[in-house]
Design a protein around this motif. Structure first.
Motif, PDB file in Angstrom:
ATOM      1  N   ARG A 109       0.817  -1.218   0.000  1.00 13.68           N
ATOM      2  CA  ARG A 109       0.000   0.000   0.000  1.00 13.68           C
ATOM      3  C   ARG A 109       0.847   1.263   0.000  1.00 13.68           C
ATOM      4  O   ARG A 109       0.336   2.353  -0.240  1.00 13.68           O
ATOM      5  N   LYS A 110       2.126   1.134   0.284  1.00 18.06           N
ATOM      6  CA  LYS A 110       2.990   2.313   0.374  1.00 18.06           C
ATOM      7  C   LYS A 110       3.247   2.883  -1.019  1.00 18.06           C
ATOM      8  O   LYS A 110       3.600   2.157  -1.945  1.00 18.06           O
ATOM      9  N   THR A 111       3.051   4.183  -1.157  1.00 16.04           N
ATOM     10  CA  THR A 111       3.274   4.844  -2.440  1.00 16.04           C
ATOM     11  C   THR A 111       4.393   5.866  -2.315  1.00 16.04           C
ATOM     12  O   THR A 111       4.712   6.345  -1.231  1.00 16.04           O
ATOM     13  N   SER A 112       4.976   6.200  -3.443  1.00 14.21           N
ATOM     14  CA  SER A 112       6.018   7.214  -3.480  1.00 14.21           C
ATOM     15  C   SER A 112       5.401   8.604  -3.422  1.00 14.21           C
ATOM     16  O   SER A 112       4.175   8.765  -3.401  1.00 14.21           O
ATOM     17  N   ARG A 113       6.229   9.614  -3.424  1.00 11.78           N
ATOM     18  CA  ARG A 113       5.727  10.987  -3.437  1.00 11.78           C
ATOM     19  C   ARG A 113       4.923  11.270  -4.698  1.00 11.78           C
ATOM     20  O   ARG A 113       4.096  12.178  -4.728  1.00 11.78           O
ATOM     21  N   GLN A 114       5.196  10.503  -5.755  1.00  8.12           N
ATOM     22  CA  GLN A 114       4.462  10.670  -7.015  1.00  8.12           C
ATOM     23  C   GLN A 114       3.170   9.852  -7.046  1.00  8.12           C
ATOM     24  O   GLN A 114       2.473   9.838  -8.058  1.00  8.12           O
ATOM     25  N   GLY A 115       2.842   9.169  -5.951  1.00  8.41           N
ATOM     26  CA  GLY A 115       1.615   8.382  -5.903  1.00  8.41           C
ATOM     27  C   GLY A 115       1.718   7.040  -6.596  1.00  8.41           C
ATOM     28  O   GLY A 115       0.714   6.478  -7.021  1.00  8.41           O
ATOM     29  N   VAL A 116       2.926   6.501  -6.702  1.00  7.10           N
ATOM     30  CA  VAL A 116       3.159   5.210  -7.371  1.00  7.10           C
ATOM     31  C   VAL A 116       3.376   4.128  -6.317  1.00  7.10           C
ATOM     32  O   VAL A 116       4.192   4.312  -5.405  1.00  7.10           O
ATOM     33  N   PRO A 117       2.677   2.988  -6.394  1.00  7.45           N
ATOM     34  CA  PRO A 117       2.928   1.871  -5.469  1.00  7.45           C
ATOM     35  C   PRO A 117       4.286   1.240  -5.760  1.00  7.45           C
ATOM     36  O   PRO A 117       4.440   0.470  -6.701  1.00  7.45           O
ATOM     37  N   ILE A 118       5.280   1.564  -4.939  1.00 10.85           N
ATOM     38  CA  ILE A 118       6.670   1.240  -5.239  1.00 10.85           C
ATOM     39  C   ILE A 118       6.935  -0.261  -5.213  1.00 10.85           C
ATOM     40  O   ILE A 118       7.481  -0.828  -6.167  1.00 10.85           O
ATOM     41  N   PHE A 119       6.549  -0.913  -4.133  1.00 10.48           N
ATOM     42  CA  PHE A 119       6.957  -2.308  -3.937  1.00 10.48           C
ATOM     43  C   PHE A 119       6.325  -3.268  -4.948  1.00 10.48           C
ATOM     44  O   PHE A 119       7.007  -4.184  -5.413  1.00 10.48           O
ATOM     45  N   PRO A 120       5.035  -3.107  -5.323  1.00  7.27           N
ATOM     46  CA  PRO A 120       4.523  -3.980  -6.385  1.00  7.27           C
ATOM     47  C   PRO A 120       5.313  -3.880  -7.677  1.00  7.27           C
ATOM     48  O   PRO A 120       5.579  -4.896  -8.334  1.00  7.27           O
ATOM     49  N   VAL A 121       5.730  -2.656  -8.044  1.00  8.48           N
ATOM     50  CA  VAL A 121       6.493  -2.485  -9.277  1.00  8.48           C
ATOM     51  C   VAL A 121       7.842  -3.187  -9.169  1.00  8.48           C
ATOM     52  O   VAL A 121       8.272  -3.888 -10.101  1.00  8.48           O
ATOM     53  N   LEU A 122       8.512  -3.038  -8.028  1.00  3.58           N
ATOM     54  CA  LEU A 122       9.812  -3.673  -7.851  1.00  3.58           C
ATOM     55  C   LEU A 122       9.690  -5.198  -7.867  1.00  3.58           C
ATOM     56  O   LEU A 122      10.531  -5.899  -8.451  1.00  3.58           O
ATOM     57  N   ILE A 123       8.636  -5.721  -7.224  1.00  5.01           N
ATOM     58  CA  ILE A 123       8.433  -7.169  -7.195  1.00  5.01           C
ATOM     59  C   ILE A 123       8.131  -7.698  -8.593  1.00  5.01           C
ATOM     60  O   ILE A 123       8.602  -8.767  -8.998  1.00  5.01           O
ATOM     61  N   LEU A 124       7.351  -6.943  -9.363  1.00  6.67           N
ATOM     62  CA  LEU A 124       7.043  -7.358 -10.730  1.00  6.67           C
ATOM     63  C   LEU A 124       8.304  -7.409 -11.582  1.00  6.67           C
ATOM     64  O   LEU A 124       8.487  -8.328 -12.384  1.00  6.67           O
ATOM     65  N   MET A 125       9.174  -6.426 -11.411  1.00  6.11           N
ATOM     66  CA  MET A 125      10.428  -6.437 -12.170  1.00  6.11           C
ATOM     67  C   MET A 125      11.240  -7.682 -11.828  1.00  6.11           C
ATOM     68  O   MET A 125      11.799  -8.340 -12.720  1.00  6.11           O
ATOM     69  N   ALA A 126      11.295  -8.020 -10.538  1.00  4.10           N
ATOM     70  CA  ALA A 126      12.043  -9.207 -10.131  1.00  4.10           C
ATOM     71  C   ALA A 126      11.422 -10.476 -10.705  1.00  4.10           C
ATOM     72  O   ALA A 126      12.137 -11.383 -11.168  1.00  4.10           O
ATOM     73  N   THR A 127      10.079 -10.535 -10.701  1.00  2.00           N
ATOM     74  CA  THR A 127       9.393 -11.717 -11.234  1.00  2.00           C
ATOM     75  C   THR A 127       9.656 -11.888 -12.725  1.00  2.00           C
ATOM     76  O   THR A 127       9.796 -13.013 -13.224  1.00  2.00           O
ATOM     77  N   LEU A 128       9.724 -10.780 -13.436  1.00  2.00           N
ATOM     78  CA  LEU A 128       9.928 -10.846 -14.881  1.00  2.00           C
ATOM     79  C   LEU A 128      11.304 -11.379 -15.255  1.00  2.00           C
ATOM     80  O   LEU A 128      11.534 -11.729 -16.415  1.00  2.00           O
ATOM     81  N   LEU A 129      12.204 -11.461 -14.285  1.00  2.00           N
ATOM     82  CA  LEU A 129      13.505 -12.048 -14.579  1.00  2.00           C
ATOM     83  C   LEU A 129      13.373 -13.514 -14.971  1.00  2.00           C
ATOM     84  O   LEU A 129      14.286 -14.089 -15.565  1.00  2.00           O
TER      85      LEU A 129
END
Length: 484
Positions: A336-356
């Protein structure tokens, strides 16, 4: 659950658990085009054509009609409940918390699998220019690039996606117009490989593989349409969702249907369907065959842009769905944590790792990677569509039972068309099990659903076990005054 994503707070004061409504109508429309007009058309259509021949056009028409009903059902719910997480929360509200949990995570799974197909296609496209470079290197580079894009603000993301999608939509239109000109005026024709409408029936007939081939093509056809449901995911970040979502839903499915049918029809009139091998994008192949200078390189650049656009939308959709699941207590709270820009940071990072995983697949089994990934993605796609349709049916019954105001964006031909769409989606699931090439996808899907059921039973917190109390954007019917 109230719509916690609805905010107009400035960046300095925005909540750490809040999305921003930064997507305009054009952003939403082109994001849906970006997700649904990508690898399925530019590369995956080769497999569909090989399965059914020219009759594949019928599969796209029927599939497109079913997709339109799915989108209208989703639109009716999204206008009434414009929340982050969209149909994952609708399934939880109308079908039960377990259904919401499974639907939300299956959509995230779908987007990851579709994304794997897209990054695989990107590596294939780059191989047209750099045949000696291992494919996995291109896959890794695009994952890192798109991941960085998705960490920007949603407005920047939407603007980039608009231009990515505009490039490929313009290219499709130019290809249709140019193809018709080639057919009409004979440019590039050779006597043994002449362009013309007769190519649709001159090489074994219109349906050379029979009814079985037409049915078998549905797996790839439905994969091609997968991702269009991202329109519902944008509900939490769209400006004025009551106006924006109906506009997008009414125009995008029809445009996609026209693009697929017209484009593939022109391709199969330009060259015999038997010459489409799947070794490269059929768009690039036909202009290589016809000997038009520079066109193959130009089209390869376009299909690369299309793949980047689709990957971009896929990561956005999966990340926002995971954010919505976290709001319901059905995903780790850190999502649920978002960046200052309103982006959910951790889902994006986890998705990048999964795409490996895509890097590994393209290094180990580069030839089989795309078909396997596309089949699994088809299962996830039709499951999500089935949950959307069933949630919508339950919502319609609840509206009638509880005396709510009628929907502001109701589905057409209710209830017959809705039940017909449900029957078609179930039929596609059966097809996945019948066709040998796609049967492993059904097995993977069954294992995935079993794992989700086990995870829900063992690990989901108690607050994730209650159906969300969605805010209804349509006011209830006022009760008449009692007689004295």
């Amino acid at each position: 659950m109230s719509d916690t994503s609805a905010t107009h707070a400035p960046a300095a004061t925005a909540s750490a658990h809040t999305l921003r409504r930064g997507l305009s109508a054009r952003h939403v429309r082109f994001m849906a085009l970006g997700s649904a007009i990508g690898t399925g058309l530019f590369y995956g259509s080769s497999a569909a054509i090989q399965s059914a021949g020219p009759a594949v056009l019928l599969a796209y028409i029927v599939g497109g009609a079913a997709v339109f009903m799915v989108m209208r059902a989703l639109g009716e719910m999204a206008v009434r409940h414009p929340v982050a997480g969209s149909f994952g929360q609708y399934a939880a509200r109308y079908l039960g918390p377990l259904a919401g949990f499974v639907t939300g995570w299956t959509y995230a799974f779908e987007m990851v699998i579709v994304c794997l197909a897209d990054v695989t296609a990107f590596g294939i496209y780059m191989g047209f220019w750099f045949p000696d470079v291992p494919r996995w290197i291109w896959v890794l580079s695009i994952i890192l690039f798109i991941g960085a894009l998705n960490l920007l603000s949603v407005k920047v993301f939407g603007e980039l996606e608009f231009w990515f999608s505009l490039v490929k939509v313009s290219a499709i239109i130019a290809m249709i117009v140019g193809g018709i000109a080639i057919i009409t005026f004979g440019l590039g024709n050779q006597e043994e490989n002449a362009s013309g409408i007769a190519n649709l029936w001159s090489h074994g007939g219109f349906a050379p593989e029979g009814f079985g081939g037409l049915i078998a093509s549905l797996a790839v056809v439905m994969f091609a349409f997968g991702g269009i449901e991202i329109i519902g995911v944008t509900a939490g970040e769209a400006q004025d969702p009551k106006r924006v979502l109906p506009q997008a839903i009414n125009t995008v499915p029809l445009r996609i249907l026209l693009f697929y049918v017209l484009t593939l029809g022109v391709i199969m009139m330009l060259v015999p369907w038997t010459s489409i091998t799947g070794e490269a994008s059929p768009f690039v192949s036909i202009f290589t065959t016809l000997g038009i200078p520079f066109a193959p390189h130009l089209l390869n650049a376009v299909v690369i842009t299309a793949a980047v656009s689709a990957i971009n939308s896929d990561i956005f959709g999966a990340g926002r769905m995971m954010f919505g699941l976290a709001q319901q207590g059905q995903a780790p709270a850190i999502f649920r944590k978002t960046s200052r820009q309103g982006v959910p940071i951790f889902p994006v990072l986890i998705l990048m790792a999964t795409l490996l995983v895509g890097v590994v697949l393209n290094a180990v089994i580069p030839e089989q990677a795309f078909l396997l990934i596309a089949s699994v993605a088809t299962f996830a796609t039709v499951w999500v569509w089935l949950m959307i349709l069933l949630s919508h049916v339950r919502m319609k019954h609840a509206i009638a039972r509880e005396g709510r105001l009628p929907s502001e964006f109701p589905v057409p031909l209710w209830p017959a068309a809705s039940y017909a769409a449900i029957a078609f989606v179930l039929f596609v699931v059966v097809v996945l099990g019948i066709v040998p090439d796609t049967r492993p996808a059904l097995m993977v899907g069954a294992v995935w659903l079993a794992v989700l059921w086990l995870a829900y039973t063992l690990f989901v917190r108690e607050q994730g076990r209650s159906a969300p109390d969605l805010e209804d954007a349509t006011a209830p019917i006022p009760l008449p005054p009692r007689a004295p």
